[in-house]
Design an enzyme around this catalytic site. Structure first.
Site, PDB file in Angstrom:
ATOM      1  N   PHE A   4     -92.663 -57.926  67.347  1.00  0.00           N
ATOM      2  CA  PHE A   4     -94.093 -58.220  67.374  1.00  0.00           C
ATOM      3  C   PHE A   4     -94.868 -57.294  68.311  1.00  0.00           C
ATOM      4  O   PHE A   4     -96.060 -57.095  68.137  1.00  0.00           O
ATOM      5  CB  PHE A   4     -94.331 -59.699  67.722  1.00  0.00           C
ATOM      6  CG  PHE A   4     -94.745 -59.974  69.149  1.00  0.00           C
ATOM      7  CD1 PHE A   4     -93.813 -60.095  70.157  1.00  0.00           C
ATOM      8  CD2 PHE A   4     -96.088 -60.095  69.472  1.00  0.00           C
ATOM      9  CE1 PHE A   4     -94.201 -60.342  71.468  1.00  0.00           C
ATOM     10  CE2 PHE A   4     -96.490 -60.351  70.774  1.00  0.00           C
ATOM     11  CZ  PHE A   4     -95.543 -60.468  71.778  1.00  0.00           C
ATOM     12  N   LYS A   5     -94.175 -56.707  69.293  1.00  0.00           N
ATOM     13  CA  LYS A   5     -94.893 -55.840  70.234  1.00  0.00           C
ATOM     14  C   LYS A   5     -95.521 -54.628  69.540  1.00  0.00           C
ATOM     15  O   LYS A   5     -96.454 -54.025  70.069  1.00  0.00           O
ATOM     16  CB  LYS A   5     -93.980 -55.428  71.382  1.00  0.00           C
ATOM     17  CG  LYS A   5     -93.676 -56.619  72.286  1.00  0.00           C
ATOM     18  CD  LYS A   5     -92.978 -56.268  73.562  1.00  0.00           C
ATOM     19  CE  LYS A   5     -92.867 -57.460  74.490  1.00  0.00           C
ATOM     20  NZ  LYS A   5     -91.935 -58.512  73.988  1.00  0.00           N
ATOM     21  N   ASP A   6     -95.034 -54.297  68.369  1.00  0.00           N
ATOM     22  CA  ASP A   6     -95.645 -53.198  67.606  1.00  0.00           C
ATOM     23  C   ASP A   6     -97.120 -53.459  67.288  1.00  0.00           C
ATOM     24  O   ASP A   6     -97.911 -52.524  67.232  1.00  0.00           O
ATOM     25  CB  ASP A   6     -94.918 -53.014  66.262  1.00  0.00           C
ATOM     26  CG  ASP A   6     -93.533 -52.395  66.417  1.00  0.00           C
ATOM     27  OD1 ASP A   6     -93.321 -51.612  67.367  1.00  0.00           O
ATOM     28  OD2 ASP A   6     -92.664 -52.701  65.575  1.00  0.00           O
TER      29      ASP A   6
ATOM     30  N   LEU B  60     -98.738 -52.328  70.448  1.00  0.00           N
ATOM     31  CA  LEU B  60     -98.446 -50.988  70.975  1.00  0.00           C
ATOM     32  C   LEU B  60     -98.790 -49.864  70.012  1.00  0.00           C
ATOM     33  O   LEU B  60     -99.084 -48.750  70.435  1.00  0.00           O
ATOM     34  CB  LEU B  60     -96.995 -50.914  71.439  1.00  0.00           C
ATOM     35  CG  LEU B  60     -96.794 -51.652  72.774  1.00  0.00           C
ATOM     36  CD1 LEU B  60     -95.323 -51.854  73.087  1.00  0.00           C
ATOM     37  CD2 LEU B  60     -97.477 -50.907  73.929  1.00  0.00           C
TER      38      LEU B  60
END
Ligand SMILES: *Cc1c(COP(=O)(O)O)cnc(C)c1O
Length: 504
Positions: free
Chosen positions: A116-118, A121
């Protein structure tokens, strides 16, 4: 048109920082986190005008409310959003999937690193480049260009999302340190097979803590910093919280359309540093009709303990527990400070921003000195108006992966972080079945193969290669790796490696 300004959570002075300032600085010099003191309100007819927007269109409407047109013109903002989400494998970017009665999984793992950090980021990388290049384009011939050298340590999960966010970005270099032999093969392959010349992976013969200590001392090294402009993309950067707001809106509309009505919606969020669920709080404060935001923790349960008792205690003596959901293994939740600021301002400080900063600074000082503080009852009660919480053990994490797999006709496979949310959702559905639950899925199961295999290997016909591993990740194992080995956890050796790579 909005004229949004930002301030630090710990400041007792008036502050009017720009969006660019807060994105490029990350952490405030006073140790606080940046936030918008006034949260923008949704247009009154948003349920009509926004409900059919695509993910990108919705992202634009939301971000526009927080970023002044003079700072990023609309065409540029649209282009940044478009490029950030073109890397996702799903047209919907973050689709929802019905898993059970009342239960919908929000799949946040369709980005380039399957986590999910995509979502944040990919956008932050483009934003860094946009601000740097714009600044450099104004320079005269021969003047040195502004650059940023992002240095970070990873125990496996976040490094790859940072690398994929920053790869190939102009005027940006990225160095990620990780402990040799202590991250999973897939995680190492994801980070080290990126070909872009601005990406550098340093495999340090030491522990994750050694890597983190080295990064900290590099940040504190003024001379090195003046020359290389060391930056971070950690979870306290405001742009990450901002970018994560879109999927709360998008999934809300998708669900209402699927159910054809006005359902009561609750979000359940596997939480560590409180960044993901904080984005949901902003959505709620803007006016999205959210019934509850439910914090789901693993055995590192500081948030669940706070919600139940009002005591925010680090439990240093217990230490961080190693769990099956390592991306949530924390002692304190850094972004929680932002929620506390709003709660203090509106309930203790009579709406005064400066007073709120002063009070919060005191609490943070107490936390640092005594390892804990206790919030007044009215603050905890106000938090409970929209937040609720629960904690899930390691044992229940495994059980939940099994149950979802065996109960679902398609044999749906969830990762251990997602399982924390799903277990919490089931507990709440029992208590309140008259609501629809959107449970956030924060990683693809292939990223946590060891735990997923442990849960599922006893099932007939289960195969990791066939049922879990995407071809794209499988293909990484045949690609060439680029790794610089650092044979001991030495600050000097890491600094030398950075100098050698940057060649100036
Ligand atoms: C970072 C992360 C989380 C926790 O998110 P926070 O914003 O830190 O609360 C949960 N799951 C996965 C897979 C993550 O990488």
């Amino acid at each position: 048109m909005s004229s949004q300004v930002y301030r630090s959570t710990r400041s007792s002075q008036p502050e009017e920082l720009s969006f660019e300032d807060v994105v490029m600085t990350g952490l405030a010099p006073d140790g606080g986190l940046y936030l918008p003191s006034s949260i923008p309100q949704l247009p009154s007819n948003f349920t009509e005008t926004w409900k059919d927007l695509s993910f990108n269109e919705l992202a634009f409407e939301i971000l526009r409310l927080y970023i002044n047109e003079l700072e990023i013109p609309s065409d540029d903002l649209k282009d940044l959003i478009k490029r950030s989400y073109a890397t996702f494998r799903s047209d919907e970017v973050t689709p929802i999937k019905k898993l059970d009665d009342n239960l919908h999984i929000l799949e946040l793992f369709h980005g380039p690193t399957y986590a999910f950090k995509d979502v944040a980021l990919q956008f932050v990388g483009n934003l860094f480049e946009y601000f740097l290049v714009r600044c450099n384009n104004k320079k005269k011939e021969g003047e040195p260009r502004d650059i940023i050298t992002v240095v970070g340590a990873t125990s496996g999960d976040t490094g790859s999302a940072a690398i994929y966010g920053l790869r190939g970005k102009k005027d940006v270099s990225v160095f990620i340190l990780y402990p040799t032999g202590r991250i999973s093969p897939i995680q190492e392959e994801q980070m080290t097979t990126v070909e872009d010349a601005n990406v550098h992976t340093l495999s340090v013969n030491g522990t994750f803590d050694d890597c983190q200590d080295i990064v900290k001392s590099i940040f504190g090294d003024k001379e090195f910093n003046d020359k290389y402009h060391v930056g971070a993309v950690n979870s306290i950067n405001w742009a990450r919280i901002l970018a994560q707001q879109t999927y709360y809106f998008y999934s809300y509309f998708q669900l209402q359309k699927q159910l054809g009505g006005n359902s009561k919606v609750r979000f359940v969020v596997p939480s560590g540093n409180f960044g993901d669920i904080l984005a949901g709080y902003y959505a709620y404060k803007m006016g999205l009709p959210v019934d509850k935001l439910i914090i789901a923790t693993n055995e590192n349960d500081i948030l669940d303990r706070f919600m139940k008792s009002g005591e925010y205690a680090k439990q240093q003596e217990v230490g961080v527990k190693v769990t099956y959901s390592p991306a949530m293994d924390i002692l304190i939740s850094s972004n929680f400070e932002r929620l506390l600021w709003y709660l203090i301002r509106d309930n203790v400080a009579n709406g005064n921003d400066e007073k709120a900063g002063e009070i919060l600074s005191g609490w943070m000082k107490e936390l640092k000195e005594n390892g804990k503080f206790t919030a007044p009852q009215e603050v905890v009660e106000k938090a409970r108006v929209v937040f609720d919480s629960d904690r899930v053990s390691n044992e229940d994490t495994i059980k939940t992966i099994k149950e979802v797999y065996s109960n679902n006709p398609e044999k749906y496979i969830i990762d251990p972080h997602t399982a924390i949310g799903v277990k919490t959702s089931y507990r709440f559905i029992e208590k309140e079945p008259k609501a629809e639950y959107i449970s956030l899925s924060t990683a693809h199961p292939a990223k946590f193969s060891e735990v997923v295999n442990k849960a599922l290997e006893s099932f007939d016909g289960y195969s990791f290669e066939k049922d879990v591993l995407p071809a794209e990740l499988k293909a990484l194992s045949t690609k060439e790796k680029r790794i610089k080995l650092i044979d001991e956890p030495s600050i000097e050796k890491v600094k030398q490696a950075i100098k050698d790579e940057l060649k100036f």
